[in-house]
Scaffold this motif. Structure first.
Motif, PDB file in Angstrom:
ATOM      1  N   LYS A 176       0.779  -1.242   0.064  1.00 30.50           N
ATOM      2  CA  LYS A 176      -0.052  -0.121   0.001  1.00 30.50           C
ATOM      3  C   LYS A 176       0.830   1.149  -0.186  1.00 30.50           C
ATOM      4  O   LYS A 176       0.388   2.276  -0.213  1.00 30.50           O
ATOM      5  CB  LYS A 176      -0.930   0.009   1.229  1.00 30.50           C
ATOM      6  N   TYR A 177       2.098   1.113   0.557  1.00 31.88           N
ATOM      7  CA  TYR A 177       2.973   2.407   0.690  1.00 31.88           C
ATOM      8  C   TYR A 177       4.241   2.383  -0.152  1.00 31.88           C
ATOM      9  O   TYR A 177       5.019   3.594  -0.094  1.00 31.88           O
ATOM     10  CB  TYR A 177       3.357   2.558   2.198  1.00 31.88           C
ATOM     11  N   ILE A 178       4.515   1.433  -0.913  1.00 35.04           N
ATOM     12  CA  ILE A 178       5.710   1.260  -1.278  1.00 35.04           C
ATOM     13  C   ILE A 178       6.010   2.459  -2.470  1.00 35.04           C
ATOM     14  O   ILE A 178       6.934   3.119  -2.493  1.00 35.04           O
ATOM     15  CB  ILE A 178       6.015  -0.280  -1.915  1.00 35.04           C
ATOM     16  N   ASP A 179       4.914   2.790  -3.083  1.00 31.39           N
ATOM     17  CA  ASP A 179       5.097   3.945  -4.049  1.00 31.39           C
ATOM     18  C   ASP A 179       5.351   5.253  -3.629  1.00 31.39           C
ATOM     19  O   ASP A 179       6.081   6.014  -4.057  1.00 31.39           O
ATOM     20  CB  ASP A 179       3.717   3.988  -5.109  1.00 31.39           C
ATOM     21  N   ASP A 180       4.717   5.459  -2.253  1.00 28.55           N
ATOM     22  CA  ASP A 180       4.735   6.686  -1.851  1.00 28.55           C
ATOM     23  C   ASP A 180       6.317   6.851  -1.203  1.00 28.55           C
ATOM     24  O   ASP A 180       6.941   7.777  -1.263  1.00 28.55           O
ATOM     25  CB  ASP A 180       3.759   6.750  -0.529  1.00 28.55           C
ATOM     26  N   PHE A 181       6.765   5.751  -0.549  1.00 31.96           N
ATOM     27  CA  PHE A 181       8.371   5.805  -0.297  1.00 31.96           C
ATOM     28  C   PHE A 181       9.211   5.880  -1.229  1.00 31.96           C
ATOM     29  O   PHE A 181      10.236   6.635  -1.316  1.00 31.96           O
ATOM     30  CB  PHE A 181       8.596   4.497   0.795  1.00 31.96           C
ATOM     31  N   ILE A 182       8.947   5.490  -2.579  1.00 31.35           N
ATOM     32  CA  ILE A 182       9.894   5.499  -3.637  1.00 31.35           C
ATOM     33  C   ILE A 182       9.568   6.994  -4.307  1.00 31.35           C
ATOM     34  O   ILE A 182      10.813   7.610  -4.316  1.00 31.35           O
ATOM     35  CB  ILE A 182       9.189   4.601  -4.746  1.00 31.35           C
ATOM     36  N   LYS A 183       8.535   7.577  -4.084  1.00 29.82           N
ATOM     37  CA  LYS A 183       8.240   9.209  -4.594  1.00 29.82           C
ATOM     38  C   LYS A 183       8.924   9.960  -3.535  1.00 29.82           C
ATOM     39  O   LYS A 183       9.714  10.762  -4.021  1.00 29.82           O
ATOM     40  CB  LYS A 183       6.857   9.450  -4.560  1.00 29.82           C
ATOM     41  N   ALA A 184       9.150   9.464  -2.312  1.00 25.34           N
ATOM     42  CA  ALA A 184       9.752  10.292  -1.301  1.00 25.34           C
ATOM     43  C   ALA A 184      11.318  10.275  -1.455  1.00 25.34           C
ATOM     44  O   ALA A 184      11.959  11.060  -0.618  1.00 25.34           O
ATOM     45  CB  ALA A 184       9.384   9.732   0.236  1.00 25.34           C
ATOM     46  N   GLY A 185      11.907   9.189  -2.271  1.00 27.00           N
ATOM     47  CA  GLY A 185      13.251   9.327  -2.461  1.00 27.00           C
ATOM     48  C   GLY A 185      13.935   8.047  -2.028  1.00 27.00           C
ATOM     49  O   GLY A 185      15.257   8.160  -1.802  1.00 27.00           O
ATOM     50  N   ALA A 186      13.440   6.878  -1.599  1.00 30.78           N
ATOM     51  CA  ALA A 186      14.110   5.660  -1.207  1.00 30.78           C
ATOM     52  C   ALA A 186      14.955   5.225  -2.421  1.00 30.78           C
ATOM     53  O   ALA A 186      14.406   5.130  -3.568  1.00 30.78           O
ATOM     54  CB  ALA A 186      13.116   4.595  -0.870  1.00 30.78           C
TER      55      ALA A 186
END
Ligand code: DX5
Ligand code: ZN
Length: 215
Positions: free
Chosen positions: A73-83
């Motif tokens: 559910k959150y992987i895309d958000d953390f990638i967008k955040a710069g992971a």
């Protein structure tokens, strides 16, 4: 090559910009960011908003350790955040293979973590797709816990599994690492060392990082 991944779980949360800049200057190979949801683990830490807030302040790779249920559910958000690296717990999703590809399809490195009680056969079917494996050497949730000794044998068996499968990837260990526990951890076959309390309680972060690298 030994890589050091300081965990900002032990940082001064009121001054994270300063803390991450210090870690970069001290030679950290990556910055380990512990994401906890109060559900998969009994503690709550940061969300993607915090990751994107500190991202502009350093160039060091962000190693994002998701200790959250339903990570997909959150992987895309953390990638967008710069992971730069996303670690998913095998215990946290019904669809581990799908979650790994959700990460890799975005060009981000994928890592799978196992809790201390999870057998390494959980890696068998996915290890060929991974950039890194994380073995937890404490029960996740808190910094400053004691290293679980049986992790050493698990590290060696994970290296054996990697050579049997013909994959040569990073093997990260997280929990209870310090100058006393690290020598055996390296001997057992780990090459990426997460350390929170050891580095943040040291008077000089650079010296603490060098100490772990040299042992
Ligand atoms: C534990 C976290 C670790 C933690 C390690 O749940 O995943 O990254 O910060 O802390 P120390 O190095 O203090 O054991
Ligand atoms: Zn961690």
């Amino acid at each position: 090559m030994i890589k050091i991944a300081p965990s900002i779980l032990s940082a001064d949360f009121s001054n994270l910009e300063k803390e991450v800049k210090q870690l970069e200057a001290a030679g950290a190979d990556m910055i380990h960011i512990d994401i906890m949801d109060g559900h998969f683990v009994p503690n709550i830490t940061f969300g993607p908003g915090l990751v994107s807030a500190i991202r502009p302040h350093v160039n060091t790779a962000f190693d994002v350790h998701l200790m959250i249920s339903q990570p997909e559910k959150y992987i895309d958000d953390f990638i967008k955040a710069g992971a730069d690296i996303i670690t998913i717990h095998a215990e946290a999703t019904h669809h581990l293979n799908r979650a790994i590809w959700q990460v890799k399809d975005k060009g981000v490195k994928a890592c799978v973590a196992l809790n201390p009680a999870t057998p390494i056969n959980a890696l068998e079917e996915v290890i060929s797709y991974l950039d890194m494996v994380l073995l937890m050497s404490v029960n996740p949730g808190f910094g400053g816990q004691t290293f679980i000794e049986s992790s050493l044998e698990k590290i060696s068996r994970t290296r054996e599994l990697m050579s049997r499968k013909g994959v040569d990837i990073d093997l990260q260990v997280d929990g209870g690492l310090n100058h006393e526990t690290v020598p055996d951890i390296i001997k057992a076959g780990a090459n990426v060392l997460v350390a929170g309390s050891f580095i943040f309680s040291a008077p000089d972060k650079k010296k603490a990082i060098q100490q772990l690298r040299m042992v």
